[in-house]
Design a protein around this motif. Structure first.
Motif, PDB file in Angstrom:
ATOM      1  N   LYS A   3      -1.108  -1.277 -18.449  1.00  0.00           N
ATOM      2  CA  LYS A   3      -1.969  -1.992 -17.550  1.00  0.00           C
ATOM      3  C   LYS A   3      -1.693  -1.287 -16.166  1.00  0.00           C
ATOM      4  CE  LYS A   3      -3.817  -5.735 -20.488  1.00  0.00           C
ATOM      5  NZ  LYS A   3      -2.631  -6.136 -21.316  1.00  0.00           N
ATOM      6  N   ILE A   4      -2.723  -1.529 -15.300  1.00  0.00           N
ATOM      7  CA  ILE A   4      -2.477  -0.989 -14.175  1.00  0.00           C
ATOM      8  C   ILE A   4      -2.814  -2.058 -13.112  1.00  0.00           C
ATOM      9  CG2 ILE A   4      -3.032   0.872 -12.215  1.00  0.00           C
ATOM     10  CD1 ILE A   4      -1.636   2.225 -14.834  1.00  0.00           C
ATOM     11  N   ALA A   5      -2.109  -2.510 -11.791  1.00  0.00           N
ATOM     12  CA  ALA A   5      -2.216  -3.486 -11.141  1.00  0.00           C
ATOM     13  C   ALA A   5      -2.601  -2.806  -9.701  1.00  0.00           C
ATOM     14  CB  ALA A   5      -1.368  -4.571 -11.031  1.00  0.00           C
ATOM     15  N   LEU A   6      -3.712  -3.117  -8.770  1.00  0.00           N
ATOM     16  CA  LEU A   6      -3.564  -2.642  -7.614  1.00  0.00           C
ATOM     17  C   LEU A   6      -3.046  -3.938  -6.746  1.00  0.00           C
ATOM     18  CD1 LEU A   6      -4.477  -0.904  -5.487  1.00  0.00           C
ATOM     19  CD2 LEU A   6      -6.675  -1.744  -5.283  1.00  0.00           C
ATOM     20  N   ASP A   7      -1.679  -3.424  -6.072  1.00  0.00           N
ATOM     21  CA  ASP A   7      -0.703  -4.219  -5.385  1.00  0.00           C
ATOM     22  C   ASP A   7      -1.265  -4.272  -3.937  1.00  0.00           C
ATOM     23  OD1 ASP A   7       1.194  -6.098  -5.190  1.00  0.00           O
ATOM     24  OD2 ASP A   7       2.869  -4.588  -5.430  1.00  0.00           O
ATOM     25  N   ASP A   8      -1.013  -5.544  -3.504  1.00  0.00           N
ATOM     26  CA  ASP A   8      -1.146  -5.805  -1.969  1.00  0.00           C
ATOM     27  C   ASP A   8      -2.529  -5.431  -1.553  1.00  0.00           C
ATOM     28  OD1 ASP A   8       1.816  -5.932  -2.034  1.00  0.00           O
ATOM     29  OD2 ASP A   8       2.120  -4.154  -0.978  1.00  0.00           O
ATOM     30  N   PHE A   9      -3.360  -5.792  -2.411  1.00  0.00           N
ATOM     31  CA  PHE A   9      -4.842  -5.625  -2.103  1.00  0.00           C
ATOM     32  C   PHE A   9      -5.186  -6.374  -0.961  1.00  0.00           C
ATOM     33  CE2 PHE A   9      -9.333  -6.109  -2.201  1.00  0.00           C
ATOM     34  CZ  PHE A   9      -9.977  -4.871  -2.517  1.00  0.00           C
ATOM     35  N   GLY A  10      -6.005  -5.544   0.034  1.00  0.00           N
ATOM     36  CA  GLY A  10      -6.566  -6.028   1.495  1.00  0.00           C
ATOM     37  C   GLY A  10      -5.883  -5.733   2.484  1.00  0.00           C
ATOM     38  N   VAL A  11      -4.680  -5.076   2.262  1.00  0.00           N
ATOM     39  CA  VAL A  11      -4.198  -4.832   3.508  1.00  0.00           C
ATOM     40  C   VAL A  11      -4.231  -2.940   3.528  1.00  0.00           C
ATOM     41  CG1 VAL A  11      -2.920  -6.556   4.189  1.00  0.00           C
ATOM     42  CG2 VAL A  11      -1.750  -4.818   2.614  1.00  0.00           C
ATOM     43  N   GLY A  12      -3.933  -2.492   4.531  1.00  0.00           N
ATOM     44  CA  GLY A  12      -3.553  -1.096   4.538  1.00  0.00           C
ATOM     45  C   GLY A  12      -4.903  -0.069   4.382  1.00  0.00           C
ATOM     46  N   TYR A  13      -5.063   0.645   3.494  1.00  0.00           N
ATOM     47  CA  TYR A  13      -6.027   1.522   3.527  1.00  0.00           C
ATOM     48  C   TYR A  13      -7.277   1.102   2.751  1.00  0.00           C
ATOM     49  CZ  TYR A  13      -2.753   4.821   5.699  1.00  0.00           C
ATOM     50  OH  TYR A  13      -1.731   5.367   6.250  1.00  0.00           O
ATOM     51  N   SER A  14      -7.254  -0.150   2.531  1.00  0.00           N
ATOM     52  CA  SER A  14      -8.365  -0.900   1.384  1.00  0.00           C
ATOM     53  C   SER A  14      -9.645  -0.063   1.662  1.00  0.00           C
ATOM     54  CB  SER A  14      -8.431  -2.458   1.942  1.00  0.00           C
ATOM     55  OG  SER A  14      -7.481  -3.006   1.419  1.00  0.00           O
ATOM     56  N   SER A  15     -10.064   0.372   0.355  1.00  0.00           N
ATOM     57  CA  SER A  15     -11.582   0.732   0.277  1.00  0.00           C
ATOM     58  C   SER A  15     -11.947  -0.117  -0.924  1.00  0.00           C
ATOM     59  CB  SER A  15     -11.546   2.047   0.420  1.00  0.00           C
ATOM     60  OG  SER A  15     -12.808   2.688  -0.340  1.00  0.00           O
TER      61      SER A  15
END
Ligand code: C2E
Ligand code: MG
Ligand code: MG
Ligand code: MG
Length: 296
Positions: free
Chosen positions: A172-184
């Motif tokens: 499985k793949i998770a997108l970590d720390d979503f919403g900060v940084g280069y969020s698109s």
């Protein structure tokens, strides 16, 4: 006078830089001994499923027992290891050790681990993952790899190819720390994530900042529409827990449920206060948690 002051500032600046460079070099040198001397350890932090109220998975988080400096946190040495390339070998250790623990100590739980962008782009990465899983005998579906948006920004096509091969293996793949940084937002539709982890900064702000709560609600809805699980990071009190439960978040992780701990002190049960808070919400009249309304 100004000229002298200028020169002094310049000297201070240089010697300050020197310290930092020296400290980095020293860490880098010590890092190369750390693997062979067995100075790394994985801690494990529980993640609770809000519909079963159970701990169903753990995130592996690396720690370094430095012989002179004591326990060093990843925020301090991972960047050094990334710059030097040592992160590739460290990543292999994390993979092997996490799978060993998953196959011996936390038999029925899932396990997630963090993958650095540098490790992700290493040419042997997918083969390493495949081999480690085959050797461990653990079903690939029990393993989740956490990547951040930084991993995706450089070469979309290459990142997508790697992710597709990982999905074929079954992890499985998770997108970590979503919403900060280069969020698109487009990442969410372009890449095959199973899970979105909302960065803890939004959770911390959720009561005080109307915008943060709105973002959490939106990500939960997006996750449902895209068939991805939504996990909130950094849950530290029952108020946040209930707020997230009411908003339909799938899972929570944070000091309230359990701190990262070594295997022999693994958090196996959810704390009584967590169970009580969830019971109160279910059976004893619903308390609705709202963010304070924005003042204008
Ligand atoms: P992350 O993957 O976002 O991990 C969550 C971090 O938040 C962990 O810090 C965890 O201890 C901390 N945390 C968990 N719950 C709470 C909470 O309720 N409140 C607060 N304030 N913090 C909480 P940690 O272990 O220091 O790791 C920091 C970062 O280092 C990780 O962020 C991850 O990006 C990286 N990292 C950790 N282990 C590894 C690893 O094995 N490999 C790689 N490449 N990176 C790692
Ligand atoms: Mg993580
Ligand atoms: Mg995170
Ligand atoms: Mg992080």
């Amino acid at each position: 006078n100004a000229k002298n002051r200028g020169r002094n500032t310049y000297c201070l600046f240089l010697s300050g830089m020197g310290d930092e460079v020296r400290q980095r070099r020293a860490l880098e040198k010590d890092l190369s001994a750390a693997l062979s001397e067995d100075q790394f350890e994985l801690y494990f932090q529980p993640r609770m499923n809000l519909s079963t109220c159970r701990i169903e998975s753990y995130e592996a988080l690396i720690r370094w027992h430095h012989p002179e400096q004591g326990l060093i946190n990843p925020a301090e040495f991972i960047p050094v290891a990334e710059a030097s390339g040592q992160i590739v070998a460290i990543g292999k250790y994390v993979l092997a050790e996490a799978l060993r623990v998953a196959s011996t100590t936390i038999l029925s739980s899932n396990i997630s681990l963090n993958v650095s962008p540098v490790q992700f782009r290493d040419r042997d990465f997918v083969d390493d993952v495949q081999r480690a899983i085959a050797n461990s005998g653990i079903p690939a579906e029990r393993i989740e790899l956490e990547i951040t948006e930084t991993t995706l920004i450089e070469d979309d096509a290459r990142a997508l190819a790697i992710l597709t091969r990982l999905k074929e293996i079954g992890v499985k793949i998770a997108l970590d720390d979503f919403g900060v940084g280069y969020s698109s937002l487009s990442y969410l539709s372009r890449f095959p994530f199973d899970c979105i982890k909302i960065d803890r900064s939004f959770v911390h702000e959720a009561r005080r900042n109307y915008g943060s709560l709105a973002i959490i609600e939106t990500v939960v809805r997006l996750g449902k529409a895209l068939n991805m699980r939504v996990v909130a990071e950094g849950v530290e009190d029952t108020e946040k827990l209930l707020l997230l439960a009411q908003r339909g978040c799938h899972e929570v992780q944070g000091f309230l449920i359990g701190r990262p701990a070594p295997v022999n002190r693994l958090v196996r049960e959810i704390p009584v206060e967590v169970q009580e808070a969830l019971d109160t919400q279910k059976f004893g009249g619903l308390q609705i948690f709202e963010a304070e309304t924005p003042k204008d």
